[in-house]
Every structure is written in C-alpha cells, then in structure tokens.
Design an enzyme around this catalytic site. Sequence first.
Site, mmCIF file in Angstrom:
data_model
loop_
_atom_site.group_PDB
_atom_site.id
_atom_site.type_symbol
_atom_site.label_atom_id
_atom_site.label_comp_id
_atom_site.label_asym_id
_atom_site.label_seq_id
_atom_site.Cartn_x
_atom_site.Cartn_y
_atom_site.Cartn_z
ATOM 1 N N ASP A 91 25.982 -26.383 4.575
ATOM 2 C CA ASP A 91 26.446 -27.732 4.839
ATOM 3 C C ASP A 91 27.969 -27.828 4.741
ATOM 4 O O ASP A 91 28.544 -28.877 4.995
ATOM 5 C CB ASP A 91 25.785 -28.750 3.880
ATOM 6 N N GLY B 43 24.338 -23.451 -2.556
ATOM 7 C CA GLY B 43 23.334 -24.307 -1.934
ATOM 8 C C GLY B 43 21.947 -23.711 -1.895
ATOM 9 O O GLY B 43 20.959 -24.433 -1.812
ATOM 10 N N ASP C 69 32.035 -33.766 13.756
ATOM 11 C CA ASP C 69 32.555 -33.343 15.066
ATOM 12 C C ASP C 69 31.435 -32.795 15.956
ATOM 13 O O ASP C 69 31.494 -32.890 17.173
ATOM 14 C CB ASP C 69 33.664 -32.294 14.886
ATOM 15 N N SER D 77 -13.021 -3.645 -29.442
ATOM 16 C CA SER D 77 -14.167 -4.287 -30.088
ATOM 17 C C SER D 77 -15.019 -3.264 -30.830
ATOM 18 O O SER D 77 -15.479 -3.511 -31.946
ATOM 19 C CB SER D 77 -15.029 -5.007 -29.044
ATOM 20 N N SER E 143 -4.667 -9.381 -25.376
ATOM 21 C CA SER E 143 -3.351 -9.978 -25.698
ATOM 22 C C SER E 143 -2.193 -9.202 -25.065
ATOM 23 O O SER E 143 -1.457 -8.522 -25.757
ATOM 24 C CB SER E 143 -3.161 -10.118 -27.212
#
Lengths: 616, 352
Positions: free
Chosen positions: A16, A94, A149, A455, A522
């Site tokens: 821009d 930007g 312009d 486990s 985890s």
Amino acid sequence: MRLPTLRFLTCGSVDDGKSTLIGRLLCESSLILDDQLASLERDSRKFGTTGADIDFALLVDGLEAEREQGITIDVAYRYFSTPNRAFIVADCPGHEQYTRNMATGASNCDLAILLVDARKGLLVQTHRHANIVSLLGVRHVVLAVNKMDLVDYDQRVFARIVAEFQAASATLKFKTVTPIPLSARRGDNVSSPSANMAWHKGADLLSFLETADVEDAKAERAFRFPVQWVNRPDLDFRGMAGTLASGRIARGDEIVVAASGKKTRVARIVTMDGDLDHAEAPESVTLVFADEIDASRGDLLCDPLNRPEVADQFAAHLIWMSEEQLYPGRSYLLKCGGNVAPASVTEIKHRLDVETQAHNDAKTLHLNEIGLCNLALSRPIAFDAYADNRVTGAFILIDRATNGVAAAGVIDFALRRASNVHRQPLTLDKAKRSILKHQKPVILWFTGLSGAGKSTIANVVEARLLQRRAHTILLDGDNVRQGLNKDLGFTEVDRVENIRRIGEVAKLMLEAGLVALCPLISPFAAERRMVRGLVESGEFIEIFVDTPLEICIARDPKGLYKKALAGQIKNFTGVDKAYERPEAPDITIGADCPDPERAADRIIAYLDARGYFAVD
Amino acid sequence: MTKAARLPRVKRRLALDDGITDIPPTMAPATPYYLDTLHEISQGFAGHQDISMALSEQLRRLEAESIFILRETVAEFHNPVMLYSIGKDSSVMLHLALKAFYPAKPPFPLLHIDTTWKFREMIAFRDQTAARVGMDLLIHVNGQGIARGVSPVASGSSVHTQVMKTEGLRQALDQGKFDAAFGGARRDEEKSRAKERIFSHRNAAHGWDPKNQRPELWRVFDTRIQPGESMRVFPLSDWTEMDVWDYIAAEKIPVVPLYFAKSRPVVRRDGALIMVDDDRLPLQPGETPEQRKVRFRTLGCYPLTGAIESDAATLEDIIVEMRASKNSERQGRLIDFDESGSMEKKKREGYF
C-alpha cells in the site's frame, strides 16, 4: 509553542506504499542528506522497483532480506523534524506474517497512518491493523488513501473508501479519524496541497501531522510509580528508583505500596541535579521514604485515595505472537512492569474476527490472532485497566521453553470471582498422613511413546508396593479419559488440558498421602514441568520410558500405530505429532531394562535409596 | 625501529581474567604518547561556553526513557558492562548512567575495545574520564590480531575492523562473562540500526538474527536468555545526532576536543581528509601533511576517519553547522562504504 514530539506509525496492507510514503516525507522535509541520496541512487539501480525513479522504500527497508525481497519485515524507526515539530516514525510491515513487528511499532505511538491502496480498498490487513492499533490504545488515525494517481484522482473512489472505513471502525476506540487522499509516489497531498485534488478541503498530511493534538495528559492521571530498582549504595541511603507511569508526586505526599497496603510519605525526590520538590510523568527519579517500609522491584507505589487493582486473576485481550499456538492451562511467564510471575490462560472468552468484529468461540489462539481471555497468576500483582494506563495495564507472556514473547496483553478488568472462594485451612495435613501411612507421598510420572510399556511397568511397580503395604493409586491415562476427561479429544489443546487435570488429581492424591502412579504419554515438556511445579521438590519423579519408536511400532499392543500409519488416526504421537523427550528425567528406563521386572527393580531401588518408605 | 616497536602503549586498568589486555613488553614504548594533549583537555573542555540551557521537553523525555532502560538492565541482568568508545554518544550514555544510579555509582564497569589506532586525544580523554567518574575501566586489545600484524594500514578497513573491533569485542565479552552490554548506537545512524530492538538478543556466538527479532512492545522488555547468550542494550536508540549535541550543550558534558575545529595536520586521500596523528601512517608518494582547520563529526581509528573542514570551534558553532549540513555523520566513516548492507553484516557477526 512548539508541540511535543509526535510518535506515529505507518501501517496497512503490503504494497500500500508505507515505506514509499516515509521516504517521501523524509525527502520533502529535506531530511535526506547528500551522501544518503547518493547511496539511495546506487541502491535504486540495484534493488529498485520503480524503474528509473528513486525507490524511496529503500531508505527504510534497511535489512538485506528486505531489499532483496522488496518487502518490509521489521519495523524501522525514522526521525525527522520540521521547524514546527519533531517526529519519530515507526514504519511497520504489512505482511500478516510480520504482524507482531507491526504491534511492536504501534505500542509506543500516539497516532497511526493507516494506508489504503485506492485501487484495492479495505483489505483484511487494513482491518487487522485498525484493530491492533485500537487495542493498543492509539486514539488518532489518519486514513491515508494512497495511489490516488492510479484512479485518476477520483473523488468518488476516495469517498467510498472513507465511508466503508467509518462503518467498519464504528466499534473501535478512535477519538479522531482523518481521511486524506494522496499519492506517495507522486507527492500529492504529502507536504503540500495537491493541485490534482482541489476537491479535498482538508490539510495535506505533513501539515496535519505538524498540528495534530494527541496529548493524553498522562500527568493529570492518578499517581503510579512502578519500583524498578532499589538504590542502596550504603546503609544511610535507600531509594526507590523508577519512572512515573502517570500522575505527579511532591515531597511530603502520602503514598501506598499497592500490594501490601503499607503507607508512608515521600521524604525526598532525588536526582543527580539536586532534590526536586515535585515530579511528574514521565520523569525518572528516585524516591526516599519517610519510614522504613518494605518495597522492592515489582511493587507499584500509588495514591492512597486512588489505588490500582490487586488481584491474581484478570480478563485481558491477547495478541498471540508465537508460531506455537496458545495452550490454555499451560504455564507462561507473565511480565508486567517489574513483575514476572507464572500465569496461565484459564478461559478463552472469544476470538475476534478482525474483519467483521464478530466474537467467535475458540479453544486456542494461533499466530497473530486476537482473543479475550481470562488469566490466572501464581500470585496477586497490582495493575490498572489498559484503558486507564498504558504502562500499568500492559504485559507480555513469555514462553518458558524458548524465552520468546508468546503474546502481548492489555488488561481489561480484574476478576472478582476468586475473592469469594477462600482456601479452607485443613487440620490434618500431608505430613500427618505421611506418618500414619509410613510413607512419603509422591507422584511417579511415567512418560514415553504409546506402546513404550509405561502402564505395564507402572502395574508391576504398584504390585510390588502393595506387597510392602504401601498405599497407592494408579491414574491410567486411558481410564481417566473414560470419566473425568471424557470431554477431551487428542488435539494439542485438549492434551494440555488432559495433563493439567490429571496433574491436579495426582496432587489431591498426594494430599491424601498416597503414592500416585501416572502412566501418560504426556508429550510436552511444558506440561510435565507444570505438574512438577504443582507440588514440592521430591514429590514428583519423572520416569522416562525410553523405548525406540520402531520397537513401539513392532509391539503395537492396541493396533494404534497401524491405524495411525494408515492415516486413520490423526495427531498420533510419534507418527504425525512430535514427542518432546525429557531433558533431565529422574529415572530413565532404556535398553538396559529389557523387561518390566527389571524396570520395577530400578524404580523401587530409587525410592528406597531416598527413604520414601522409611517414615515412622 | 621495527614496526611492532612503534605501537602505542596501552594502559591497563583492570585485567580481564586471563590478562590478554597485556601487550607484549617488546611492543611498548617507554613513554606514554599522549602527554601533550592532556593539557588541552584539562583546560575546561574548550568547547563549553555559556550556552547551556534548561532541557527541552523533548530532551527530558529522551533522558527519562534512557534512564529507565539503564535501570531495567541492571535490575534484570547479573553482569552488565558498558561499551565505552570515547565518542560523543558514549559521553552522553555515560552521563545518563551517572544520573540513573545516583547517588550510587553505576554498578557496572566500562569496557573499551582498543584497536591501538584511536586518536591519541581519544585515549587521553578516555583515561581522564574514567578517573573523573570513578568507575572501573576495562581495556581490551585483541592480542592475537596484534601478533598477526593486523592494522588499518596493512590490512585494510574491513579486516582491521573485523579482527580488532568485532573479534576483540567478542573476546572481551566472553572473558568477562557479561550477559548484557550497553552500546551507544542510535537508530538514526544507519539503516540496519533503525531496525534493531532496544534489547537486542545475541546467540552464544554473539550473532544477531535480524529476520527473527523478539517483539518489543511498550517498555516491557523480554530479557530472558539461555546460558551463554547475551543482550546488547541501546539506551540511546531514539536519540538523533542533533539531540546528542543539544544535550551535551545543555548538560555541559565533556567531549573529546577533536570534535572542535582546530588547525591539524591532514592529507587528502580518496576524497577524505585523514589526520596524521602519529608516524605510523605511511605517506604515499606526493603526499605531504598540510595544516588545515578541521574537526571530526564521528571518531574511530584515525586512518579510517575523515575530518571535515570547519570553523566550528564551540558547541554553539557545531550545532549551527549541523543544522545546515547536507551530509550524514557516517560520511566520515570509511568502514561503512565497503558495500551497502555492510553494517548489518558486521552486526550479524557480533559488531556493535
């Protein structure tokens, strides 16, 4: 009288013309010096995007990567002055990717020039920047409709964009919006009125900037003095060094330390140029108290009749700045003034749609997203709403693993809910239960890939402990997911919450005097660290079941790897989700423990060596 | 006389732990070389006449912000150090440090990376300043560079700067185990400086990653670093060259006399006026030093620093001259001209 220095930013979508505008402003206020112009001409030939003309953007795009790519990556600060005023400009990138650099530039500014390409009108980035500028407390905006312009200086194009912006920004907190049609490349309405747009009745940009009144009258607000550093050169002098965030202070004034409520008077206001009778924001001074009351870095000194909030929970808008998304429940470091405290997001109230201003439900925030969140801190701190004070209402969240800035936050209000929930003192505590059970309560946290054997090993350990008449509980991840955590899935956000809840349950079991065995994948180091932080030292033992992925895949006890590798299960740790290996586990179960019995031997030996079962 | 024997003697104030500030004794001449300039410096800093005034609001705000940054660094880091390069910006930064911690002394040492090619008047001024403010002054010379014979004359500006300044700085910071280093750089000096944060993160090799700087909102600085990493801190980031001179005038801050015009021996070389500060500067065929009334806008190694012809003999004159100037101060710095983007390259390698 000469107005104070104006700090402003240029923002808006990529291409821009922000950098070109700054270059033009500098050039027209003849701030480009001969040798700089010579090097600009050289660079324009090498990198320029404007043909034979000088490419003004190259004046501000100072990094090599920026010049090569013809884009702005980071904010550049430029300094210029006219006979009427001095200016500090933050030229902001930007690209959406670099929004956090734009926010960096905006945070210290009082006015924003929001550029719009007349041919393209308002874009998503225009809206995003307008929102961020408003959120960060910039109250004055110039809507600079650039490249006029290229639309034949057509007044209707300008009027349409202005009307659109007014509608879109109705809910933003701007005090003034000043639209100016211009062409940065051709110099129309930049530093003098444009003959091509005689229909524009307002001032040109530079004339407007020279006269813009943005004073927020900091000194008129309540006295706030964050203690930055205690100056103690010898036993006879103790001063509170700091910068007035707002308000005034005079010798003899009564002040209060917000968090402790302790009051005293200001005996001296010390500077190297001699003691002062009074000081006002934003001066940096050193205050000496009349009484020896306690205060240190992080404390906020204030007017006893106009005090800040002191709380450990508040609602705040966050601009998320990390590549890694927000994990509610995860512990971040919150830095506000001189305070640094562990904090977590307890709830995301909504995520802001920057284009429509809609409030959407969200479970997380990604890079550059804005959301209203509730935060909980590990201890109360003193603060104000950001709307009242841009110093004492601002904070950042720091990622504990990378030390990077995860988010910038502006505080909306304190949360009072917590103040009615007091901790009930317990008559029977952990220590008494520990003696009763002849054991030190502890969390045995088993982490590792699915199928690693967590486990299985935990079950063997528990059976051994039972033989020794120890009191235990096993919190198996799969089992907990069937009850307490059945509302949670396997996204990263849900996994973090899953661990947080199990961590809290394990802590309750610890209070009950038990040995809590927790076999859970985890995968994130941050959550394991969070659970460790919930309990005291020695009450959390991290056991890394370090079984290589190939072996886990070969074992595949639940057939899950097969499905994951076939793409039927998403977010599977080790397949399409990373597992963060513990850096310093307390116990590692590796190839030297080929079966669960040997692994259990090692764990029991570790506990015995540290006297967990020698409590009388 | 051998080339090495003509090197100036470097005074040692406080050795860094392995003592590499020592110059081999064979390189040290018997007498310090700067005695003749001390007299002039002690004449009350000739440039200061009665033009001091109350600080403008602009300068008061800049001063307050710089003091905040200085204090924040001391509060958040274990072992800060202040890079003292003797020039006007260092003079202002040091003055602000004295204010920030008053009545205490600034709780950190000064560090000068001595390339052994600074103007003699700079070295004299440095030592006098350290004595005046009563702070520790560490002086570091890259002894390896000296041993290799690196100099601006023999090696050219970019090798000399890389070895004697950048590498020397890295050595000194590593040896002192400094986790934060103040520098007097300003954002208006140069394009890549204009992009740099106030708290600028450096990796363990002192490198700067310009494409991935930490967000820096308000004055809430993310000061957390890993062991071995460090932070460069720039308290003068938002000052302009004009602010610096206005502040020097208002606060009566001593500066090196080289900033004031005086008749000095110079040769014209590649369009620049180089002062013949000692006999180490080899004269090219046809070159004869001539006396001209010159001054310096910026100070560095004398063979790399161009003088400007000027009659500005007082601060007031300098300020008037600057307002009319059509060139930037770095014009006098030959080391920046090597190529566009050369400052960024040097900074990525650890230069200040």
